[in-house]
Each structure stands twice: as C-alpha cells, then as structure tokens.
Enzyme design. Structure first.
Site, PDB file in Angstrom:
ATOM      1  N   THR A 185      -1.699   4.138   3.267  1.00 30.05           N
ATOM      2  CA  THR A 185      -2.505   4.824   2.073  1.00 30.05           C
ATOM      3  C   THR A 185      -2.884   6.118   2.461  1.00 30.05           C
ATOM      4  OG1 THR A 185      -3.213   2.573   1.217  1.00 30.05           O
ATOM      5  CG2 THR A 185      -4.511   4.459   0.733  1.00 30.05           C
ATOM      6  N   SER A 195       0.755  -1.250   0.109  1.00 31.62           N
ATOM      7  CA  SER A 195       0.101  -0.068   0.040  1.00 31.62           C
ATOM      8  C   SER A 195       0.958   1.313   0.054  1.00 31.62           C
ATOM      9  CB  SER A 195      -0.892  -0.084   1.150  1.00 31.62           C
ATOM     10  OG  SER A 195      -1.849  -1.099   1.144  1.00 31.62           O
ATOM     11  N   ASP A 246      -8.874  -4.491   2.041  1.00 32.91           N
ATOM     12  CA  ASP A 246      -7.677  -5.387   2.218  1.00 32.91           C
ATOM     13  C   ASP A 246      -7.311  -6.356   3.165  1.00 32.91           C
ATOM     14  OD1 ASP A 246      -4.787  -5.559   1.344  1.00 32.91           O
ATOM     15  OD2 ASP A 246      -4.421  -4.510   3.522  1.00 32.91           O
ATOM     16  N   HIS A 301      -4.357  -1.682  -4.997  1.00 32.24           N
ATOM     17  CA  HIS A 301      -3.771  -3.351  -5.301  1.00 32.24           C
ATOM     18  C   HIS A 301      -5.000  -4.143  -5.074  1.00 32.24           C
ATOM     19  CE1 HIS A 301      -3.471  -4.132  -1.176  1.00 32.24           C
ATOM     20  NE2 HIS A 301      -2.664  -3.070  -1.029  1.00 32.24           N
TER      21      HIS A 301
END
Length: 362
Positions: free
Chosen positions: A130, A77, A250, A293
């Site tokens: 992030t 991240s 995630d 991602h």
C-alpha cells in the site's frame, strides 16, 4: 435608459454572485488515510468498543467503494492501493503499474509536479504494497529492495514507517540511508525519537521490519507520524499530499483476531482525529478516509454498546469483495457520496483538487 442600465447592472451582479456561490472552493492540501482491510463492520465494531462515537463520526459525507481488480473478483493491497493512487485498475500484486506493467502516475507524483510537498506514513514496512503504491512502480510487490531504491529517488518530503532493513541490510550491499543523507534528508532510525527530528525532509524508521501491535505496546505511533508529517508538509505554501496507512487492521482480519482488529482500528481512528483537527483549523484541506479492501468478511453477532463489548465472526482468513466506506471532509468532500469503484476515489480527489483528472503513464 438610466433605470434600464441600473437594472442590467443589478442582474449582472446577481448572476456573478450566484456563480461565485456555485463555484466550489478547491483544497490546497489533501490527506488520504487508508485503513488497510477496514470494512464497515470493522468501523462499527470499533465504535461499540469505544462506547461512543469515533473521529470517523465527524465526517459530513460518506460513500461506498467497490474494490475488485482487473480480472479477479477479490483484490490484494497492491491492486487496491494502485487504484487509489493512480486511478487505474490493475492485476493483483502490482505496484502502481497497469496490467501490462506500464508505470502509472501516482497522486504523490502529480502533487510533486505542481510543486507540492508529499509524505507517506504507515504502521508497517514502508516498502509494503500500500505505501509503495504511492511512490514506486513494480510488477510485483515482493521486490522490496527495488521498491526501497525507488523511494530514494521519489523526492518524498516525509517518510515514516518500518522496513529499515531494506535500506541498508541489502543483497547488493548498498546503504540507501547514506543516499538519503546526501539528498538532504534527516534520517532517524529505530533508536531515535522521530517526533523530535528537525529539517525540511525526514525519513524515519520505527522498526527493522514491521512495528509491533498496539496491544503489544506500540503506542500511538501512527497519530504521531501524522502530526509530525503535517508539521513539516504544511510549511509548503503551495500545499501538500499526505497518505497515512493503518496497516495492521488487515493483519488482524487475516488472523481472525477480534481484539487485534478493534485495537488497530481505534489506533487508526486517533490518526484520523489528528488529520481532522488540522483540517478544521486550516480550512483548505480535503481529508479522505477509505480502505483498499475488507479483510476477513467480518460479521457482528453480538455485543453491548454500554460496556464496550463487541462480538463477531470472520468468515475466512483472506480479503473479501465487500464494499468499503469512503469518508470525506473539507473542500470537495461532497463529491464522495454514493457507490462507486475504487478508481473513482482517485479521480474525485483530482477533480476536487484541480478541477480535472489526469491519467497518464510515466
């Protein structure tokens, strides 16, 4: 001669009309929503569980983004978020610095230079990789206390998320919450309702570390964060930039937990809906939804869309190199079609916003 002049005037007017039609309208505001770990199959699984279209189905333009960092094939991240925030590929673990650890200018910082308001909201620790990629500059994402201190000086207008401990339960003994207050911020802690907070600048914490899962009773915090941020940021007549992250999609991928993943993606979609509702009424807002991602390598193996049943398997418990979706709505959204590397998301945002791409070190 008179007829000739009239003809020339008519042709000129026609040319100007065509030119006006071809000149794209530029957005005043940009909302970037990041579903951390959210690939195409995560989105489709949530749609099946929802028994119908998501807010994500409302977007007129769709692209695909590849996510690899500088040297590795699979990103984390830190590098994935840095590509989105700065338009520069970097090494894994980095926070808004290049592979030589040189700080790179973020979208939020560019917006500030143009006298726009800025906000960061998330469903994890606000100093996590992030969100930090949009306001801090560190060689390692693990430097949470240093990242927290950089946030105090980043001049963000709205910050909402977890991670309060890094601001006052620190090894250096500093109380950064008091520093925020001295700078004119309203500071709301975990005991307060941040939606009721007043003031032009807001820092609100909804957890000492990370907020709980949706399926454990977190509630629609991310949608509320987006709505609260928009109510403050939209007061700036120059415009604003908002980054909102659905963090725990995630974590569900890392845990290979299908229910966890679906509930977090549906929660993220509610925040997407709030952003789209604002943009539709406002008419001057570009909304981009993407991911840093994909996590888990999810494959859908069965289900029943009539009853909201979805079955799937994760191939492992880490990130994958699978391309991730890019959804776009509003002025400039037509730029986001096709397949492109993640750094192009940043560059396309700048191109839509200002008609140019600025890549420079701090």
């Amino acid at each position: 001669m008179h007829r000739y002049l009239l003809l020339c005037a008519g042709l000129l007017a026609g040319c100007l009309s065509v030119q006006a039609q071809q000149t794209p309208k530029r957005p005043k505001n940009v909302i970037l929503l990041i579903g951390d770990g959210m690939g195409v199959n995560q989105v489709y699984a949530a749609q099946i569980a929802n028994k119908g279209p998501l807010h994500l189905n409302r977007f007129p333009y769709l692209g695909l983004s590849t996510t690899h960092p500088v040297k590795d094939f699979i990103t984390d991240s830190g590098a994935g978020g840095t590509a989105l925030s700065t338009g520069v590929k970097t090494k894994n673990g980095a926070v808004a610095v290049d592979s030589a650890n040189r700080p790179q200018v973020t979208l939020a910082e560019l917006a500030k230079k143009r006298k726009l308001s800025t906000g960061i909201v998330t469903t994890c620790d606000i100093t996590d990789a992030t969100p930090a990629d949009f306001y801090a500059h560190q060689a390692s994402r693990s430097q949470h206390e240093a990242i927290a201190e950089q946030m105090v000086n980043a001049d963000l207008d709205v910050v909402i998320g977890g991670g309060m401990r890094y601001f006052f339960q620190r090894k250096d003994g500093k109380n950064l919450l008091e520093d925020f207050k001295k700078k004119g911020y309203t500071v709301a802690d975990t005991s307060q309702d941040f939606t009721a907070a007043t003031g032009k600048k807001l820092v609100a914490f909804n957890a000492g570390m990370n907020p709980i899962k949706v399926k454990e009773g977190r509630g629609p915090i991310l949608r509320q964060e987006v709505e609260k941020a928009l109510s403050i940021l939209s007061e700036n007549k120059n415009g604003f930039f908002l980054m909102a992250e659905g963090s725990q999609i995630d974590w569900a991928g890392h845990a290979n937990d299908m229910e966890y993943m679906v509930t977090e993606t549906l929660d993220f979609d509610k925040a997407v809906g709030a952003a789209l509702d604002f943009a539709e009424k406002n008419g001057e807002t570009l909304v981009i939804v993407t991911a840093d991602h994909e996590t888990g390598g999810l494959s859908l193996t069965g289900g029943d869309w009539r009853n909201g049943v979805v079955e799937g398997k994760f191939i492992w418990m880490n990130h994958s190199a699978n391309p991730v979706p890019v959804f776009a709505y509003g002025p400039g959204s037509e730029l986001f079609r096709g397949i492109f590397p993640n750094v192009e998301v940043n560059k396309k945002i700048q191109q839509a916003w200002w008609g140019e791409t600025i890549l420079s070190r701090k």
